[in-house]
Write a protein that holds these residues in place. Structure first.
Motif, mmCIF file in Angstrom:
data_model
loop_
_atom_site.group_PDB
_atom_site.id
_atom_site.type_symbol
_atom_site.label_atom_id
_atom_site.label_comp_id
_atom_site.label_asym_id
_atom_site.label_seq_id
_atom_site.Cartn_x
_atom_site.Cartn_y
_atom_site.Cartn_z
ATOM 1 N N ASN A 1 0.828 -1.202 0.000
ATOM 2 C CA ASN A 1 0.000 0.000 0.000
ATOM 3 C C ASN A 1 0.866 1.256 0.000
ATOM 4 O O ASN A 1 2.022 1.244 0.433
ATOM 5 C CB ASN A 1 -0.918 0.018 1.225
ATOM 6 C CG ASN A 1 -1.787 -1.232 1.289
ATOM 7 O OD1 ASN A 1 -2.210 -1.749 0.259
ATOM 8 N ND2 ASN A 1 -2.044 -1.713 2.490
ATOM 9 N N LYS B 1 -4.051 3.390 -1.116
ATOM 10 C CA LYS B 1 -3.932 2.988 -2.512
ATOM 11 C C LYS B 1 -3.091 1.721 -2.630
ATOM 12 O O LYS B 1 -2.260 1.436 -1.771
ATOM 13 C CB LYS B 1 -3.282 4.101 -3.352
ATOM 14 C CG LYS B 1 -4.148 5.350 -3.513
ATOM 15 C CD LYS B 1 -3.475 6.344 -4.448
ATOM 16 C CE LYS B 1 -4.345 7.568 -4.659
ATOM 17 N NZ LYS B 1 -3.718 8.540 -5.590
ATOM 18 N N ASN C 1 -3.713 1.520 -8.403
ATOM 19 C CA ASN C 1 -3.996 2.958 -8.338
ATOM 20 C C ASN C 1 -2.793 3.820 -8.696
ATOM 21 O O ASN C 1 -2.894 5.053 -8.621
ATOM 22 C CB ASN C 1 -4.476 3.338 -6.937
ATOM 23 C CG ASN C 1 -5.677 2.526 -6.504
ATOM 24 O OD1 ASN C 1 -5.661 1.871 -5.463
ATOM 25 N ND2 ASN C 1 -6.730 2.522 -7.320
ATOM 26 N N ASP D 1 3.017 8.508 -8.265
ATOM 27 C CA ASP D 1 2.527 7.268 -7.652
ATOM 28 C C ASP D 1 3.579 6.163 -7.731
ATOM 29 O O ASP D 1 3.662 5.315 -6.839
ATOM 30 C CB ASP D 1 1.250 6.824 -8.347
ATOM 31 C CG ASP D 1 0.079 7.759 -8.058
ATOM 32 O OD1 ASP D 1 0.155 8.500 -7.066
ATOM 33 O OD2 ASP D 1 -0.897 7.735 -8.837
ATOM 34 N N TRP E 1 4.780 4.311 -4.462
ATOM 35 C CA TRP E 1 4.560 2.871 -4.284
ATOM 36 C C TRP E 1 5.870 2.151 -3.962
ATOM 37 O O TRP E 1 5.903 1.283 -3.095
ATOM 38 C CB TRP E 1 3.940 2.286 -5.554
ATOM 39 C CG TRP E 1 3.609 0.826 -5.426
ATOM 40 C CD1 TRP E 1 2.521 0.282 -4.839
ATOM 41 C CD2 TRP E 1 4.406 -0.280 -5.906
ATOM 42 N NE1 TRP E 1 2.564 -1.088 -4.901
ATOM 43 C CE2 TRP E 1 3.725 -1.459 -5.557
ATOM 44 C CE3 TRP E 1 5.616 -0.374 -6.582
ATOM 45 C CZ2 TRP E 1 4.218 -2.722 -5.858
ATOM 46 C CZ3 TRP E 1 6.101 -1.624 -6.888
ATOM 47 C CH2 TRP E 1 5.405 -2.792 -6.534
#
Length: 820
Positions: A127, A149, A153, A159, A163
């Motif tokens: 996540n 997320k 996502n 992102d 991540w």
């Protein structure tokens, strides 16, 4: 040797005379109305010998003699069936052992469980976008922040950085190397059986830069000086398949960063920020096509090495996709005795194939030298035959499989030695950063090379899995009932080929139409490959109604889906079924009534082998070779006694068995077989001829009534038509009586010819049992020649010379038929 002329025996003639006299008293006909030859007039029409063998038993028919050509053909068929029956157990055993060997080598259940576990962890548990002190966290009573997320996502470069920093790297903290004993309470549950090794490699794939399509517009509107011409990831997301990752190996000039588990987390976190932030110099904005992370995992329970790949793709449309893949390698290929035994049995059976084909090649070379032919040409001609080509492909396939399998075993041993070395022999990697980078690079490179090797082995195994059953079909082809399937495929191959041309034309038309109508918003129609697969699923029954309706509306979607299902599913596929069924009925009807089942043939082979070992009979090969060495004409007839004389050591019982089998095969060949389409054509032809006969008969009756009642005015009545039909029937009966008398005279003349020829030849009756000719054909040409005295009668068999016909016989025919 003697010439055999068919003539009715005295008892046979007496029997027919009694039948004629009895029929004449019963029906009011003259005794000459139904002569013996009229009993088989349907046979006499084609000029064949008039013999009804159905009245005799098989032994009686064998006593009259069987043609040498039929006997040799029967023995060749028996030899082929016997050889195939003997090779069938080995082919079945090889197929079964190879299946078990493939399952033992791949172990798909363990590999799938490992891959699915790691995929779920990285897609669901990694996540990011944590929200501290949220109401959701308070409701759960969680002590830590909650990430909102997951991998799906991650839609922007920010992102990707978040991540990797908050999801991917921290996920392996419980598996990081420790100097002391591991604290099980601090390890995530999923990592109890998997331990990360060394560190993580983060690599970037770059695209070449070039001029934009419109340089001035790109500069004015987007401030782009250069663009990337790469369109590899332009349209649709790629599925997580191993060949694509292995084909795109990390090059020397690709940017690579190493993250070692022996380092402190603060160092790793700072390096992640430096590497993956959107404004970093390592992650290039214009050239970056993909970012891939690779981390090796070791499972001590299974003794396997798994490499986890997490990769992001950056399309030039602005979209980015992610995929996760976790292939597994076994570090110990053989750890079960059963697996070793199965592979040894497979190797022995494959060596037997090599040995058998080597003997055949040796015989071919010897025969080619004797026939003054180049050995290469003879061997090439041998292996271009279909079933011999299958054996050749089997040998080539297994040769490559053994070669790559040995290399696979060596790669597994090398990886095991590398993990047991100084750098990877403990949980914490030792040495300088350069040494650790080189060691981890060597490990991952060798793992990827081993994965490519393993993938090649899988491809070769897949090919061999089709070649091994083909060898079983080779053994099936000589068995009449087992070869129905292969013969059906062969018979329908031409029609299926033309059918597939039409089918794929229609199929691709609807697939491309689906791309045009639905490709902009439905992933299943985003490109040609996906559209073809989606259409294939629709043909097999999977409906995509809701997806296409939402995109194109109910009218367009209904027109596309309904027409596609009607044409391709209901019409075209049923046409394919009709083609196959037509070929199947034709092949099925060609199987003779005397064809043996597989169990019957196996039992017959066993009993023959047992009797041969006891010295009670000869092998089929010995009988065939002995008969071929005599070089008898195919039309010569032999009896059991003469066959025993020709083949030394052959018993009477086996000789009768051989000749009876030859007769049965000949009877099966004479049976007419028809497919469904042929039967339909014959029915149509019969219907056409019946209508023509009806029309001609009506015209004939009308003409007869008009000619006999010419003075009568008015239409013909049913009574007058019936009277004319009765008159025509009486006229036809008189004509039949004349023909019967003429046939009796012909019988008398033929008997005179036979007696005269037998007297001139001077051959005894016992010699005629060895070889005899077919009788004279009753064709009109032969009778015309005899009646005119132009020469000898025309005979069917020209294997032996015919005795001369005396001039008196020609005079006899002239006198008998002068009134005709």
């Amino acid at each position: 040797l003697s010439m055999h002329h068919h003539h009715p025996s005295e008892a046979h003639l007496e029997h027919h005379d009694k039948g004629r006299s009895h029929g004449s008293h019963e029906h009011g006909m003259t005794p000459v109305q139904s002569p013996a030859l009229l009993q088989h007039e349907h046979l006499a029409l084609v000029g064949e010998e008039v013999v009804d063998d159905t009245e005799f038993s098989e032994l009686e028919r064998v006593g009259k003699g069987v043609r040498v050509g039929q006997v040799i053909e029967h023995l060749s068929t028996e030899l082929s069936e016997d050889t195939s029956c003997r090779s069938l157990p080995g082919a079945i055993l090889l197929f079964a052992c190879f299946i078990v060997s493939c399952l033992q080598a791949e172990e798909p259940t363990l590999n799938y469980s490992t891959r699915s576990l790691l995929n779920e962890i990285l897609t669901e548990d990694a996540n990011f976008a944590y929200i501290p002190g949220s109401q959701f966290q308070h409701d759960l009573g969680a002590d830590q922040d909650v990430g909102m997320k997951v991998l799906d996502n991650a839609n922007t470069r920010q992102d990707v950085h978040s991540w990797f920093r908050l999801g991917f790297f921290p996920l392996f903290q419980g598996s990081f190397s420790l100097d002391g004993p591991a604290d099980m309470s601090a390890i995530i549950t999923q990592w109890e059986y998997n331990s990360a090794i060394g560190g993580i490699r983060l690599s970037q794939e770059l695209a070449p830069l070039g001029d934009c399509r419109d340089a001035s517009m790109a500069k004015a509107l987007a401030n782009f000086d250069i663009c990337s011409p790469a369109f590899h990831y332009l349209s649709t997301p790629l599925s997580p398949h191993l060949p694509d990752i292995l084909a795109r190996e990390v090059k020397e000039d690709d940017p690579v960063r190493w993250f070692f588990f022996s380092e402190d987390w603060s160092i790793i976190e700072a390096r992640i920020d430096e590497t993956l932030r959107p404004n970093s110099t390592w992650l290039q904005r214009r050239r970056s096509e993909s970012v891939r992370a690779a981390v090796p995992l070791y499972n001590p329970e299974l003794h396997t090495l798994t490499v986890v790949y997490a990769e992001f793709f950056f399309a030039r449309s602005g979209k980015q996709w992610a995929r996760v893949l976790a292939p597994t390698l076994k570090l110990q290929v053989y750890y079960k005795l059963f697996h070793i035994v199965v592979d040894v049995v497979c190797a022995i059976l494959v060596l037997h194939i090599f040995y058998s084909e080597g003997n055949e090649v040796r015989v071919i070379v010897i025969e080619s030298k004797r026939q003054r032919m180049t050995p290469f040409k003879a061997i090439f001609r041998h292996f271009t035959q279909f079933w011999n080509g299958v054996d050749c492909l089997c040998m080539i396939g297994f040769s490559f499989l053994v070669f790559y399998w040995i290399g696979h075993i060596q790669n597994a041993q090398t990886l095991s030695d590398m993990l047991a070395g100084d750098l990877f022999g403990q949980r914490t990697m030792t040495g300088s950063e350069e040494e650790k980078a080189q060691a981890l690079r060597a490990l991952l490179d060798h793992v990827e090379m081993s994965l490519r090797h393993q993938l090649t082995v899988a491809y070769i195994r897949s090919i061999c899995l089709f070649l091994v059953p083909m060898r079983m079909f080779k053994a099936f082809s000589a068995q009449a009932r087992l070869s129905i399937l292969t013969r059906t495929f062969t018979s329908a191959a031409t029609d299926v080929f033309h059918f597939m041309l039409i089918f794929f034309t229609l199929f691709m038309s609807w697939a491309v139409c689906g791309i045009v109508l639905f490709g902009n918003s439905i992933e299943e129609f985003a490109d040609f490959e996906r559209a073809m697969n989606t259409c294939l699923r629709v043909v097999l029954g999977e409906i995509v109604w809701h997806e296409v309706r939402e995109e194109a509306g109910p009218i367009v979607a209904a027109l596309w889906l309904w027409t596609f299902c009607f044409v391709n599913s209901l019409v075209v596929l049923n046409m394919l079924l009709a083609i196959i069924m037509d070929a199947y009925t034709d092949v099925k009807s060609s199987v003779g009534t005397h064809s043996e089942t597989l169990l019957e043939q196996a039992w017959e082979t066993f009993t023959r082998w047992k009797a041969r070992r006891a010295g009670h009979r000869l092998s089929v090969k010995e009988v065939l070779y002995a008969l071929e060495d005599k070089q008898l004409p195919p039309g010569v007839k032999i009896t059991p006694a003469s066959l025993c004389d020709l083949v030394t050591g052959l018993g009477k019982e086996q000789a009768e068995e051989v000749l009876i089998g030859a007769l049965q095969d000949a009877d099966d060949l004479e049976r007419t077989t028809h497919s469904v389409s042929a039967v339909i054509k014959m029915v149509g032809a019969v219907d056409t001829r019946v209508k023509a006969m009806n029309r001609n008969l009506t015209l004939l009756i009308g003409h007869s009534v008009a000619s006999s009642n010419g003075a009568v005015k008015g239409p013909a009545t049913p009574e007058s038509i019936l009277n004319e039909v009765a008159a025509l029937s009486e006229s036809f009966r008189e004509h039949q009586e004349k023909m019967a008398q003429r046939l009796l005279k012909m019988e008398e003349c033929i008997r005179v010819v036979s007696d005269d020829a037998r007297a001139r030849s001077g051959l005894c009756v016992g010699q005629r049992d060895f070889m005899h000719n077919r009788p004279m054909s009753r064709s009109s040409l032969g009778m015309a020649q005899v009646a005119a005295g132009e020469g000898e009668p025309v005979t069917r068999d020209r294997g032996l010379p015919t005795s001369p016909v005396p001039t008196a016989v020609a005079s006899c025919f002239s006198a008998k038929f002068q009134d005709s």
